[in-house]
Write a protein that holds these residues in place. Sequence first.
Motif: not given
Length: 132
Positions: A8-10, A122-125, A70-74, A61-62
């Motif tokens: 999964g990915v948020y 909200g993600n980097l890939v 989610h926010r910390a990774l980004y 992602g809520q």
Amino acid sequence: MIKVAMTGVYVDDVAAAHAFYTDVLGFETRTHMDLGDGTLFVTVGAAQGAQPDLQLLLEPGQGPVAEPYHRALYEAGIPCIVFSVADLGAEYERLRGRGVRFTHRPRRQGPVLAAVFDDTCGNLVQLVQPED
């Protein structure tokens, strides 16, 4: 033998992520179910059956666990997932032509060529091309 079946990915918005991952990246929809109350269960996978058993779950992602993670990774610039491609240069140009914003161009990172893009949800890939 144990195999990965789903990961999964948020995402900030499941419907928007579904559109991005299918319309822009080229994945195909594997599951799309409305669970009620506006909640969607959506999985995508590699097109043309390249990995028929492997699915990517686009998760809301809520919530108290998902949001900070989610926010910390980004914010740390850490990709949430890594996809492999056969020709990174060609894929980089194809996706840029579709409006995808890359945080860095293809470059050598150890045994691979790699590039990172923003999935608009909200993600980097990270995309990688193994070097032979």
